[in-house]
Design a protein around this motif. Structure first.
Motif, PDB file in Angstrom:
ATOM      1  N   LYS A  65      -5.222  10.188  -7.742  1.00  0.00           N
ATOM      2  CA  LYS A  65      -5.869  11.624  -7.948  1.00  0.00           C
ATOM      3  C   LYS A  65      -4.324  12.202  -8.403  1.00  0.00           C
ATOM      4  O   LYS A  65      -3.921  12.746  -7.579  1.00  0.00           O
ATOM      5  CB  LYS A  65      -6.596  12.129  -6.807  1.00  0.00           C
ATOM      6  CG  LYS A  65      -7.086  13.614  -7.244  1.00  0.00           C
ATOM      7  CD  LYS A  65      -7.711  13.945  -6.074  1.00  0.00           C
ATOM      8  CE  LYS A  65      -8.263  15.277  -6.394  1.00  0.00           C
ATOM      9  NZ  LYS A  65      -9.169  16.016  -5.306  1.00  0.00           N
ATOM     10  N   ALA A  66      -4.012  12.402  -9.875  1.00  0.00           N
ATOM     11  CA  ALA A  66      -2.926  12.997  -9.958  1.00  0.00           C
ATOM     12  C   ALA A  66      -3.246  14.304 -10.524  1.00  0.00           C
ATOM     13  O   ALA A  66      -3.361  14.850 -11.743  1.00  0.00           O
ATOM     14  CB  ALA A  66      -2.486  12.097 -11.414  1.00  0.00           C
ATOM     15  N   VAL A  67      -3.219  15.159  -9.464  1.00  0.00           N
ATOM     16  CA  VAL A  67      -3.194  16.489  -9.620  1.00  0.00           C
ATOM     17  C   VAL A  67      -2.162  17.004  -8.971  1.00  0.00           C
ATOM     18  O   VAL A  67      -1.491  16.797  -8.035  1.00  0.00           O
ATOM     19  CB  VAL A  67      -4.488  17.191  -8.855  1.00  0.00           C
ATOM     20  CG1 VAL A  67      -5.800  16.711  -9.435  1.00  0.00           C
ATOM     21  CG2 VAL A  67      -4.424  16.727  -7.265  1.00  0.00           C
ATOM     22  N   GLY A  68      -1.602  18.317  -9.537  1.00  0.00           N
ATOM     23  CA  GLY A  68      -0.426  19.031  -9.138  1.00  0.00           C
ATOM     24  C   GLY A  68       0.827  18.083  -8.821  1.00  0.00           C
ATOM     25  O   GLY A  68       1.351  17.389  -9.712  1.00  0.00           O
ATOM     26  N   PRO A  94      -3.121  13.939   5.186  1.00  0.00           N
ATOM     27  CA  PRO A  94      -3.451  15.022   4.322  1.00  0.00           C
ATOM     28  C   PRO A  94      -2.807  15.065   2.945  1.00  0.00           C
ATOM     29  O   PRO A  94      -1.608  14.958   3.066  1.00  0.00           O
ATOM     30  CB  PRO A  94      -3.440  16.261   5.587  1.00  0.00           C
ATOM     31  CG  PRO A  94      -3.484  15.466   6.853  1.00  0.00           C
ATOM     32  CD  PRO A  94      -2.821  14.303   6.454  1.00  0.00           C
ATOM     33  N   GLY A  95      -3.582  15.678   2.319  1.00  0.00           N
ATOM     34  CA  GLY A  95      -2.903  15.794   0.571  1.00  0.00           C
ATOM     35  C   GLY A  95      -3.432  17.292   0.230  1.00  0.00           C
ATOM     36  O   GLY A  95      -4.381  17.747   0.751  1.00  0.00           O
ATOM     37  N   ALA A  96      -2.726  17.565  -0.805  1.00  0.00           N
ATOM     38  CA  ALA A  96      -2.941  18.892  -1.414  1.00  0.00           C
ATOM     39  C   ALA A  96      -2.593  18.939  -3.016  1.00  0.00           C
ATOM     40  O   ALA A  96      -1.867  17.699  -3.297  1.00  0.00           O
ATOM     41  CB  ALA A  96      -2.762  19.988  -0.647  1.00  0.00           C
ATOM     42  N   HIS A  97      -2.711  20.040  -3.409  1.00  0.00           N
ATOM     43  CA  HIS A  97      -2.199  20.218  -5.050  1.00  0.00           C
ATOM     44  C   HIS A  97      -0.665  20.318  -4.924  1.00  0.00           C
ATOM     45  O   HIS A  97      -0.001  19.804  -5.769  1.00  0.00           O
ATOM     46  CB  HIS A  97      -2.577  21.547  -5.565  1.00  0.00           C
ATOM     47  CG  HIS A  97      -2.352  21.556  -6.895  1.00  0.00           C
ATOM     48  ND1 HIS A  97      -2.823  21.310  -8.091  1.00  0.00           N
ATOM     49  CD2 HIS A  97      -1.243  22.481  -7.425  1.00  0.00           C
ATOM     50  CE1 HIS A  97      -2.381  21.685  -9.105  1.00  0.00           C
ATOM     51  NE2 HIS A  97      -1.261  22.471  -8.716  1.00  0.00           N
ATOM     52  N   ILE A  98      -0.052  20.574  -3.871  1.00  0.00           N
ATOM     53  CA  ILE A  98       1.246  20.620  -3.500  1.00  0.00           C
ATOM     54  C   ILE A  98       1.585  20.016  -2.129  1.00  0.00           C
ATOM     55  O   ILE A  98       0.774  19.941  -1.277  1.00  0.00           O
ATOM     56  CB  ILE A  98       1.781  22.115  -3.520  1.00  0.00           C
ATOM     57  CG1 ILE A  98       1.274  23.106  -2.566  1.00  0.00           C
ATOM     58  CG2 ILE A  98       1.878  22.507  -4.877  1.00  0.00           C
ATOM     59  CD1 ILE A  98       1.723  24.348  -2.422  1.00  0.00           C
TER      60      ILE A  98
END
Length: 374
Positions: free
Chosen positions: A101-104, A156-160
């Protein structure tokens, strides 16, 4: 295909060792044979006269290279959208396409190789069942087309703030995990975010960790550099607008985020070796032991915001270093510099990160650079 043309040119580029600077306003390439000192904290590194350094371009037209590691003389890179690339003459450059998931700031991040067995490890951002964003540690079987085996999931992951750096040291694998945009995670040692993990090479919690979990240290915001110096593990970490850090990591220690950034008078927290305000965004870590004599033993990292190669000279070893002097090298020449690492002959390498959505890419970005004696 474009990438095959790029690979065919790789050998010539490395042999020529051409200029690798960003274009000047007159359209010519900037000469990078002599770095410009710029004191930061401890003052300019005193290594005698500034060494003459040539910059070779090993590869161009990469898309946000992130992890980097040599194996059997070949350089392997991850590209954040989900590719693993091998740089070697006459070899198909893309060795694996990895679903991420290549986001941010997320995607295919860190890379490391098993010291003895035909395995590689990557740090990946993915979408778990039910949606959302998470990170995982994955092992790849090099004898089976880089087949993937998740070892640790649900980080845990996120946009940043996904962390992403991997380091193999002393039969253990270290993994940096950012706070995934939730500050409170940094102060919870039971959460895998906001921490540096230490696991076995099979992905189990290391038996010498302070608890039964993979967590080695905590209180981190977004650590992106890992390297061993004098037997101790050092990290670099992004602060908010203040307090980027260099830390020596010790099992069970709390490095303060979000309660403090930089040094404090609170005995609950372990102070960094040094910190940087305003932030420069250190994104890697390497210790130099190559042929440029004036650099030997020095600590290097790339910076994203400040766009330079950063050099630090310590006046102590192991877990008790002190900063004697610092220097900014090649400031503004290459744009955003992320991963800095050393190769099998000791040469310092760096990859640019100008196509990550926050830079101003040159026509040949992103690139792999190698710093050699002029």
């Amino acid at each position: 295909m474009h990438r095959r043309r790029y690979l065919a040119a790789l050998g010539a580029a490395a042999a020529v060792g051409g200029c690798a600077g960003r274009p000047r306003s007159d359209g010519t390439a900037a000469d990078t044979a002599s770095p410009d000192p710029d004191p930061d904290g401890g003052g300019t590194v005193d290594g005698g006269d500034d060494p003459d350094v040539a910059v070779e371009t090993l590869a161009t037209d990469l898309e946000v290279p992130w992890g980097a590691a040599y194996r059997d003389g070949d350089l392997y890179l991850t590209e954040r959208p989900g590719r693993i690339v091998r740089l070697a003459d006459g070899v198909e450059p893309v060795v694996a396409d990895v679903p991420v998931k290549a986001v941010g700031e997320g995607g295919l991040l860190g890379l490391a190789f098993h010291p003895d067995e035909p395995y590689a490890y990557t740090h990946q951002t993915y979408e778990p069942t039910g949606g959302g964003t998470a990170n995982r540690l994955v092992r790849h079987d090099l004898t089976d087309g880089w087949a993937s085996e998740p070892l640790l999931t649900g980080i845990p992951g996120a946009h940043i703030h996904d962390g992403g750096r991997l380091l193999v040291h002393d039969d253990a694998l270290y993994v940096t995990c950012g706070d995934a945009a939730s500050e409170d995670r940094g102060q919870d040692p039971d959460v895998l975010a906001g921490s540096v993990l230490r696991v076995t090479l099979d992905g189990d919690p290391h038996p010498d960790n302070p608890s039964g979990s993979p967590v080695f240290s905590y209180g981190h915001r977004n650590p992106q550099g890992l390297v061993v110096r004098d037997g101790a593990v050092y990290s670099t970490e992004h602060g908010p607008q203040v307090g980027d850090e260099i830390n020596v990591l010790t099992a069970g220690e709390n490095y303060g985020w979000p309660e403090v950034t930089g040094p404090s008078d609170d005995d609950r927290f372990t102070d960094p070796v040094t910190s940087y305000t305003p932030t420069i965004a250190p994104a890697s870590a390497a210790v130099y032991d190559g042929p440029i004599e004036a650099w030997r033993g020095d600590f290097f990292f790339g910076t994203l915001v400040a766009e330079h190669l950063h050099r630090v000279r310590f006046d102590g070893g192991g877990t008790d270093p002190g900063v004697a002097a610092e220097e900014r090298l090649f400031e503004g020449e290459f744009g955003r510099i992320r991963t800095v690492f050393t190769g099998p002959e000791g040469h310092l390498h760096a990859v640019t990160s100008n196509r990550d959505g926050r830079g101003s890419p040159a026509a040949t970005d992103d690139r792999v650079l190698r710093f050699v004696p002029a």
